[in-house]
Design a protein around this motif. Structure first.
Motif, PDB file in Angstrom:
ATOM      1  N   VAL A  19      56.127  52.628  11.712  1.00 15.83           N
ATOM      2  CA  VAL A  19      54.827  52.951  11.301  1.00 15.83           C
ATOM      3  C   VAL A  19      54.032  51.720  11.243  1.00 15.83           C
ATOM      4  CG1 VAL A  19      53.801  53.386   9.087  1.00 15.83           C
ATOM      5  CG2 VAL A  19      55.894  55.006   9.812  1.00 15.83           C
ATOM      6  N   ALA A  20      54.703  50.398  10.486  1.00 14.68           N
ATOM      7  CA  ALA A  20      54.206  49.155  10.629  1.00 14.68           C
ATOM      8  C   ALA A  20      53.389  48.840  11.935  1.00 14.68           C
ATOM      9  CB  ALA A  20      55.064  48.142  10.158  1.00 14.68           C
ATOM     10  N   MET A  21      54.113  49.032  13.012  1.00 12.70           N
ATOM     11  CA  MET A  21      53.774  48.581  14.336  1.00 12.70           C
ATOM     12  C   MET A  21      52.520  49.708  14.809  1.00 12.70           C
ATOM     13  SD  MET A  21      54.168  46.896  17.423  1.00 12.70           S
ATOM     14  CE  MET A  21      55.737  46.363  17.042  1.00 12.70           C
ATOM     15  N   VAL A  49      43.490  57.314  17.317  1.00 13.98           N
ATOM     16  CA  VAL A  49      44.654  57.579  16.559  1.00 13.98           C
ATOM     17  C   VAL A  49      45.532  58.313  17.156  1.00 13.98           C
ATOM     18  CG1 VAL A  49      45.063  58.592  14.339  1.00 13.98           C
ATOM     19  CG2 VAL A  49      43.122  57.273  14.467  1.00 13.98           C
ATOM     20  N   GLU A  50      45.339  59.576  17.916  1.00 15.67           N
ATOM     21  CA  GLU A  50      46.121  60.515  18.513  1.00 15.67           C
ATOM     22  C   GLU A  50      46.852  59.636  19.694  1.00 15.67           C
ATOM     23  OE1 GLU A  50      46.198  64.490  21.044  1.00 15.67           O
ATOM     24  OE2 GLU A  50      44.246  64.106  19.915  1.00 15.67           O
ATOM     25  N   ASP A  51      46.490  58.692  20.288  1.00 13.60           N
ATOM     26  CA  ASP A  51      47.204  57.791  21.058  1.00 13.60           C
ATOM     27  C   ASP A  51      48.278  57.106  20.482  1.00 13.60           C
ATOM     28  OD1 ASP A  51      45.854  58.699  23.287  1.00 13.60           O
ATOM     29  OD2 ASP A  51      44.403  57.077  23.615  1.00 13.60           O
ATOM     30  N   VAL A  52      48.007  56.481  19.345  1.00  9.35           N
ATOM     31  CA  VAL A  52      48.994  55.767  18.570  1.00  9.35           C
ATOM     32  C   VAL A  52      49.940  56.510  17.986  1.00  9.35           C
ATOM     33  CG1 VAL A  52      49.231  54.369  16.490  1.00  9.35           C
ATOM     34  CG2 VAL A  52      47.136  53.801  17.835  1.00  9.35           C
ATOM     35  N   PHE A  53      49.791  57.713  17.445  1.00  8.72           N
ATOM     36  CA  PHE A  53      50.864  58.478  17.181  1.00  8.72           C
ATOM     37  C   PHE A  53      51.692  59.024  18.224  1.00  8.72           C
ATOM     38  CE2 PHE A  53      48.426  58.442  12.987  1.00  8.72           C
ATOM     39  CZ  PHE A  53      49.706  58.691  12.105  1.00  8.72           C
ATOM     40  N   ARG A  54      51.093  59.495  19.320  1.00  6.93           N
ATOM     41  CA  ARG A  54      51.855  59.761  20.447  1.00  6.93           C
ATOM     42  C   ARG A  54      52.864  58.932  20.953  1.00  6.93           C
ATOM     43  NH1 ARG A  54      51.261  64.861  21.985  1.00  6.93           N
ATOM     44  NH2 ARG A  54      49.470  66.076  21.625  1.00  6.93           N
ATOM     45  N   ALA A  55      52.220  57.324  21.198  1.00  8.68           N
ATOM     46  CA  ALA A  55      53.252  56.197  21.378  1.00  8.68           C
ATOM     47  C   ALA A  55      54.406  56.327  20.606  1.00  8.68           C
ATOM     48  CB  ALA A  55      52.398  55.143  21.568  1.00  8.68           C
ATOM     49  N   MET A  56      53.869  56.420  19.235  1.00 10.25           N
ATOM     50  CA  MET A  56      55.167  56.348  18.420  1.00 10.25           C
ATOM     51  C   MET A  56      56.010  57.560  18.727  1.00 10.25           C
ATOM     52  SD  MET A  56      54.594  55.993  14.265  1.00 10.25           S
ATOM     53  CE  MET A  56      53.793  57.610  13.862  1.00 10.25           C
ATOM     54  N   ILE A  57      55.571  58.613  18.896  1.00 10.52           N
ATOM     55  CA  ILE A  57      56.517  60.098  19.088  1.00 10.52           C
ATOM     56  C   ILE A  57      57.309  59.737  20.409  1.00 10.52           C
ATOM     57  CG2 ILE A  57      56.372  62.352  19.730  1.00 10.52           C
ATOM     58  CD1 ILE A  57      53.993  62.900  17.780  1.00 10.52           C
ATOM     59  N   ARG A  58      56.813  59.237  21.438  1.00 10.59           N
ATOM     60  CA  ARG A  58      57.366  58.914  22.678  1.00 10.59           C
ATOM     61  C   ARG A  58      58.463  58.002  22.441  1.00 10.59           C
ATOM     62  NH1 ARG A  58      52.011  59.306  24.780  1.00 10.59           N
ATOM     63  NH2 ARG A  58      51.841  57.111  24.864  1.00 10.59           N
TER      64      ARG A  58
END
Length: 428
Positions: free
Chosen positions: A110-112, A28-37
């Motif tokens: 968010v959908a991605m 989950v953290e990886d997914v959010f960090r990818a969104m942030i980057r």
């Protein structure tokens, strides 16, 4: 603090999907960090705080406070006047943390992220299934039939779909939705889409071996060993066993009192006929035992051929038993011993007979071999069969079978004028 259906409850997902909670948290953290980057170009100035029990997520943007108009990097720095709106006690060179909302990333992002998270979870599920069932290859599983496809039966086991292909089914088996089914895990493979397919089998010899282990304590305890299992599923099987304790009869142990042990295996495998025999290292003894229910009078080995051949002589009334329906018994015995076996009928000393090979001037090599394959190694062995039986067992076409019978009858002067006319018709 953000509560979103993007993750929901970590504990619930970890339990339902059988995924380690720490591993899920990292995903989950990886997914959010990818969104942030993707939005900010870097994730170094962000902290993600997760509540694994409830699925709450807090995204913090942590920046260094600089003097007004000294801003160089808006991702890692914030002007003092803006920082005071977040924390009125903050000073220059302090760090200030601002909570950010998922709405800032946009609906598409968010959908991605949701799609990526679900895909990562599915990948972990696939990997877990692959590892679990790879470790279980050769083991029995019990599952429920839940769907029929054109060639396959789908079986549910611990919420995992197992595939029973047609070639791994026992021909006489009939599967109905809701039936409980025992099978062996035969293979686990991945396709090009990384989907995992668990293949199970009811036709594999290992299933019979595992069933004997369940029914025969002496096998489970290592006192009796299964040396070889050969099957033609649904028809006949041969199981060779050996005892490591001279006090134990290996065949008797497998059969059980009044056949109770072997009957349990037979019932499970749709009444497949099972011959249990004692293993022997020397081929002579092994072939004699493997040809059961026939009892060969003698066996002659020829190891110079490739593959080696054996000539087994049996009583006239046991020829059909030695060969078996459709040749199944002799095929299994040949596979058990590693020898190509030819069955020959015993000829009493006072009986006049002719070796079938002596008719090589009348019949071609293929016809002679077909006759020998069904135990008709002499002329009188052929005469013991009716025309219909000769055709059925040998596979010869009707005209050839009739000619074979006619020629042999002529040799023994058993024919009549009608047969001579028939011979002329066949030759024409």
């Amino acid at each position: 603090m953000i509560r979103t259906d993007l993750v929901s409850s970590f504990a619930e997902i970890a339990r339902d999907k059988e995924i380690d909670r720490d591993r899920l948290q990292l995903i989950v953290e990886d997914v959010f960090r990818a969104m942030i980057r993707k939005r900010y170009g870097s994730d170094e100035a962000f902290e993600i705080i997760l509540n694994p029990n409830h699925g709450d997520i807090q995204l913090l943007h942590i920046r260094e406070v600089v003097d007004d108009y000294d801003l160089e990097d808006p991702v890692t720095q914030i002007e003092l006047r803006d920082a005071l709106l977040i924390d009125e006690d903050v000073e220059t060179e302090d760090d200030v943390a601002e909570e950010i909302s998922l709405k800032m990333f946009g609906r598409r992002a968010v959908a991605m992220a949701r799609h990526t998270l679900r895909q990562r979870i599915r990948d972990i599920e696939k990997e877990n299934i692959f590892e679990e069932y790879t470790d279980r290859i050769g083991e029995i599983v019990v599952g429920e039939v839940y769907q029929h496809r054109r060639r396959d039966v789908l079986v549910m086991h611990n919420r995992v779909e197992l595939i029973l292909p047609r070639e791994e089914q026992i021909p006489r088996d009939r599967y109905r939705k809701g039936d409980m089914l025992r099978a062996i895990v035969k293979e686990v493979r991945r396709d090009q889409g990384n989907n995992v397919h668990v293949i199970i089998s009811r036709a594999d010899p290992q299933l019979m071996e595992r069933l004997f282990e369940l029914e025969v304590p002496e096998i489970d305890e290592g006192e009796v060993e299964i040396k070889r299992v050969l099957r033609e599923p649904g028809d006949r099987a041969k199981v060779a066993v050996i005892s490591h304790d001279e006090r134990i009869d290996p065949v008797g142990a497998c059969v059980g009192l009044k056949g109770n042990r072997i009957h349990a295996v037979v019932r499970e495998l749709s009444n497949e006929n099972i011959d249990v025999l004692e293993w022997a290292d020397d081929p002579y003894t092994l072939i004699k035992r493997a040809l059961s229910p026939a009892h060969p009078i003698s066996v002659m080995l020829n190891d110079e051929l490739d593959p080696p051949r054996a000539k087994a002589i049996v009583k006239a009334d046991e020829v059909s038993q030695a060969i078996g329906k459709g040749g199944i018994n002799i095929r299994l015995a040949s596979r058990m011993s590693g020898y190509e076996i030819d069955i020959y009928r015993e000829i009493p000393p006072d009986e006049e007979d002719i070796e079938i090979d002596e008719f090589d001037d009348e019949f071609d090599e293929n016809t002679l071999q077909r006759l020998k394959d069904i135990g008709c190694d002499t002329a009188k062995a052929v005469l013991e069969l009716s025309i219909d039986e000769l055709i059925r067992r040998s596979g010869l076409v009707a005209d050839v079978a009739k000619r074979v019978m006619h020629v042999i009858k002529l040799e023994f002067e058993l024919d009549n004028e009608e047969d001579e006319l028939e011979e002329e018709r066949i030759r024409a």
